[in-house]
Design an enzyme around this catalytic site. Structure first.
Site, short mmCIF file in Angstrom:
data_model
loop_
_atom_site.label_atom_id
_atom_site.label_comp_id
_atom_site.label_asym_id
_atom_site.label_seq_id
_atom_site.Cartn_x
_atom_site.Cartn_y
_atom_site.Cartn_z
N PRO A 1 91.59 36.89 48.33
CG PRO A 1 91.83 34.89 49.55
CD PRO A 1 91.08 35.50 48.39
N GLY A 2 94.30 38.09 48.04
CA GLY A 2 95.69 38.27 47.62
C GLY A 2 96.41 39.14 48.63
CB ALA A 3 99.08 41.68 48.27
CB ALA B 1 100.31 44.05 51.44
CB SER C 1 99.46 45.13 42.52
OG SER C 1 98.84 46.27 41.95
CE LYS D 1 96.53 53.21 45.84
NZ LYS D 1 95.56 52.19 46.29
CG ASN E 1 97.30 52.71 41.90
OD1 ASN E 1 98.21 52.50 42.69
ND2 ASN E 1 96.06 52.34 42.13
CD GLU F 1 94.23 45.51 39.30
OE1 GLU F 1 93.07 45.35 39.69
OE2 GLU F 1 95.12 46.00 40.02
#
Length: 287
Positions: free
Chosen positions: A8-10, A121, A241, A172, A176, A253
């Site tokens: 449960p991160g951002a 987020a 992120s 996406k 990224n 990542e």
């Protein structure tokens, strides 16, 4: 529904807070915290889901949502033995285009629902999150995808099953991979307003598009310009992120966002020198 969120991160924390309004939610974490507080574009959500820190405490649920970093697949998988029962569905909400492949060492592919998430987020502290835009989630069309979408029927988040999931995932990925410039320069989204930086972002995405097309994905030539325009029109202080992880001294990542383009490009004989350079520089920066 009984839903477990691993990581449960951002993004995971944001979704857990929304889901807690209508479902029984359990958070699977390394370090416990008392509650979730998410500042959304509509209001502030406060939720007190069950929090587990030991996989041995887990019991079976209806849905497992995996929202850990891509490099922590083994850590997430440690929870699955307790959480996954005969009827449990598992959704993988991670970056990249290898959602299913990442977890087939632990689950049959038919049990896995890949999900592409676009919900900006930022986590400012454990359980404290700022959701900048309501955003969307897309999943493959079919029974599992529709069942996943139904979980969010009570929320303003747009969750859509689509027959074009592979193309969505590669679009996406283009977004990224371009964001790697932020992590390299240690600057938020406003850096895209420099024309020289925007040119590098377009080069990264051009390689991504070439590799995606080699994998039979239909990607438009206009995509780099669309992504750069999106970066430039968004908040100048936006932190993706990859940048957040580098600023915090956490692993990045890199492979899921840029390395996969290099790896799959090599398999198809498609040159990816700009992404390869970014991967090398970020890996060196993280040593």
């Amino acid at each position: 529904m009984r839903i477990a969120v691993i990581g449960p991160g951002a993004v995971g924390g944001t979704l857990a807070a929304w889901l807690s309004l209508a479902h029984e939610v359990t958070l699977c974490v390394r370090t416990a915290f008392e509650r979730l507080e998410v500042e959304t574009p509509e209001r502030t959500l406060v939720a007190t889901p069950t929090v587990l820190t030991d996989p041995a405490q887990a019991t079976s649920v209806d849905w497992v949502l995996i929202a850990t970093k891509t490099y922590d697949a083994a850590g997430a998988a440690a929870w699955l033995a307790g959480l996954v029962g005969p009827g449990t569905r598992v959704a993988v909400l991670q970056n990249g285009v290898e959602h299913v492949e990442r977890f087939t060492p632990y689950l049959p592919a038919e049990r896995i629902t890949p999900a592409v998430v676009d919900i900006p987020a930022e986590r400012t502290a454990p359980g404290v999150i700022r959701q900048r835009r309501l955003g969307w989630i897309k999943v493959p069309a079919g029974e599992a995808g529709q069942a996943f979408a139904d979980l969010f029927a009570h929320t303003p988040i747009a969750v859509e099953p689509t027959d074009e999931f592979k193309a969505v995932a590669w679009r996406k990925l283009a977004l990224n991979c371009a964001g790697a410039v932020n992590a390299l320069a240690l600057k938020p989204s406003g850096i895209s307003r420099r024309d020289d930086i925007a040119a590098i972002m377009r080069d990264l995405m051009a390689e991504c598009i070439a590799v995606g097309r080699a994998e039979d994905v239909d990607l438009p030539d206009s995509l780099p310009d669309e992504v750069v325009a999106g970066y430039r029109s968004g908040p100048a202080d936006g932190v993706n992120s990859l940048l957040a992880d580098r600023l915090a001294g956490r692993p990045m990542e890199i492979d899921a966002r840029n390395g996969v383009i290099v790896r799959r490009g090599a398999a198809h004989g498609v040159p990816t020198p700009v992404n390869a350079m970014i991967v090398a520089l970020l890996e060196a920066a993280g040593e």
